[in-house]
Design a protein around this motif. Structure first.
Motif, PDB file in Angstrom:
ATOM      1  N   TRP A   1      50.161  43.030  33.881  1.00 25.73           N
ATOM      2  CA  TRP A   1      49.502  43.934  34.849  1.00 25.73           C
ATOM      3  C   TRP A   1      49.552  42.998  36.032  1.00 25.73           C
ATOM      4  O   TRP A   1      48.356  42.358  36.409  1.00 25.73           O
ATOM      5  N   PRO A   2      50.645  43.094  36.913  1.00 30.17           N
ATOM      6  CA  PRO A   2      50.820  42.031  37.956  1.00 30.17           C
ATOM      7  C   PRO A   2      49.869  42.608  38.991  1.00 30.17           C
ATOM      8  O   PRO A   2      49.404  41.460  39.672  1.00 30.17           O
ATOM      9  N   ALA A   3      49.299  43.634  39.270  1.00 35.05           N
ATOM     10  CA  ALA A   3      48.373  44.133  40.210  1.00 35.05           C
ATOM     11  C   ALA A   3      47.284  43.072  39.898  1.00 35.05           C
ATOM     12  O   ALA A   3      46.532  42.569  40.732  1.00 35.05           O
ATOM     13  N   LEU A   4      46.536  43.401  38.720  1.00 34.98           N
ATOM     14  CA  LEU A   4      45.474  42.387  38.168  1.00 34.98           C
ATOM     15  C   LEU A   4      45.693  40.733  38.264  1.00 34.98           C
ATOM     16  O   LEU A   4      44.803  40.220  38.748  1.00 34.98           O
ATOM     17  N   ASP A   5      46.839  40.500  38.043  1.00 35.53           N
ATOM     18  CA  ASP A   5      47.050  39.147  38.155  1.00 35.53           C
ATOM     19  C   ASP A   5      46.969  38.596  39.582  1.00 35.53           C
ATOM     20  O   ASP A   5      46.406  37.716  40.224  1.00 35.53           O
ATOM     21  N   ARG A   6      47.586  39.308  40.719  1.00 38.62           N
ATOM     22  CA  ARG A   6      47.429  38.922  42.101  1.00 38.62           C
ATOM     23  C   ARG A   6      45.991  38.932  42.541  1.00 38.62           C
ATOM     24  O   ARG A   6      45.439  38.172  43.500  1.00 38.62           O
ATOM     25  N   VAL A   7      45.143  39.834  41.956  1.00 30.78           N
ATOM     26  CA  VAL A   7      43.743  39.999  42.281  1.00 30.78           C
ATOM     27  C   VAL A   7      43.010  38.631  42.050  1.00 30.78           C
ATOM     28  O   VAL A   7      42.420  37.902  42.555  1.00 30.78           O
ATOM     29  N   PHE A   8      43.218  38.350  40.500  1.00 29.80           N
ATOM     30  CA  PHE A   8      42.763  37.150  40.088  1.00 29.80           C
ATOM     31  C   PHE A   8      43.174  35.778  40.696  1.00 29.80           C
ATOM     32  O   PHE A   8      42.345  35.017  41.312  1.00 29.80           O
ATOM     33  N   ALA A   9      44.576  35.838  41.012  1.00 29.48           N
ATOM     34  CA  ALA A   9      45.295  34.699  41.667  1.00 29.48           C
ATOM     35  C   ALA A   9      44.582  34.271  43.112  1.00 29.48           C
ATOM     36  O   ALA A   9      44.450  33.163  43.515  1.00 29.48           O
ATOM     37  N   ALA A  10      44.484  35.347  43.741  1.00 32.18           N
ATOM     38  CA  ALA A  10      43.760  35.603  45.097  1.00 32.18           C
ATOM     39  C   ALA A  10      42.401  34.986  45.340  1.00 32.18           C
ATOM     40  O   ALA A  10      42.163  34.517  46.292  1.00 32.18           O
TER      41      ALA A  10
END
Length: 135
Positions: free
Chosen positions: A124-133
């Protein structure tokens, strides 16, 4: 992110009129749920997509006492994230005075429907980006 606010309920207190220690852990969860909702990825959405996030570890350091009727402000921040595991830090403060009531951390992993760990980076790359941000 906006801190989560909670009014101390009577049933959360013990015979001495102070908040029972176990309730702070519940408040951590309330703040974590609120944080995810603010990020646009509430637990309901995460679970509907087939993922879970069990608690692996939780710790709490008690500093001062909260009492019935107090309003507390609970901040939750992601402090570690690698796509498979995530750690959050919490601070519970008196909403009026800002006095620190307790602080703690929780650690989680991400699992798929089959109960095995998954990497959000791949799943789930979109969620991964949100958490990483959030780091």
């Amino acid at each position: 992110m906006t801190p989560y606010e909670h009014k101390v309920q009577y049933y959360e207190t013990d015979g001495m009129g102070i908040v029972h220690h176990s309730n702070y852990i519940r408040w951590f969860e309330e703040a974590r749920v609120d944080l995810l909702e603010q990020l646009g990825y509430g637990y309901d959405r995460i679970e509907a997509e087939g993922f879970g996030s069990p608690v692996l570890e939780v710790c709490c350091k008690y500093k001062t006492m909260a009492h019935f009727g107090d309003m507390v402000s609970i901040s939750a921040h992601i402090i570690e994230y690698n796509g498979v595991r995530m750690a959050l830090r919490y601070e519970v403060r008196d909403a009026q005075t800002g006095e620190l009531r307790c602080e703690g951390e929780s650690r989680h992993c991400f699992m798929g429907r089959e109960g095995r760990p998954v990497s959000l980076k791949r799943s789930w790359p979109a969620l991964d980006r949100v958490f990483a941000a959030q780091l």
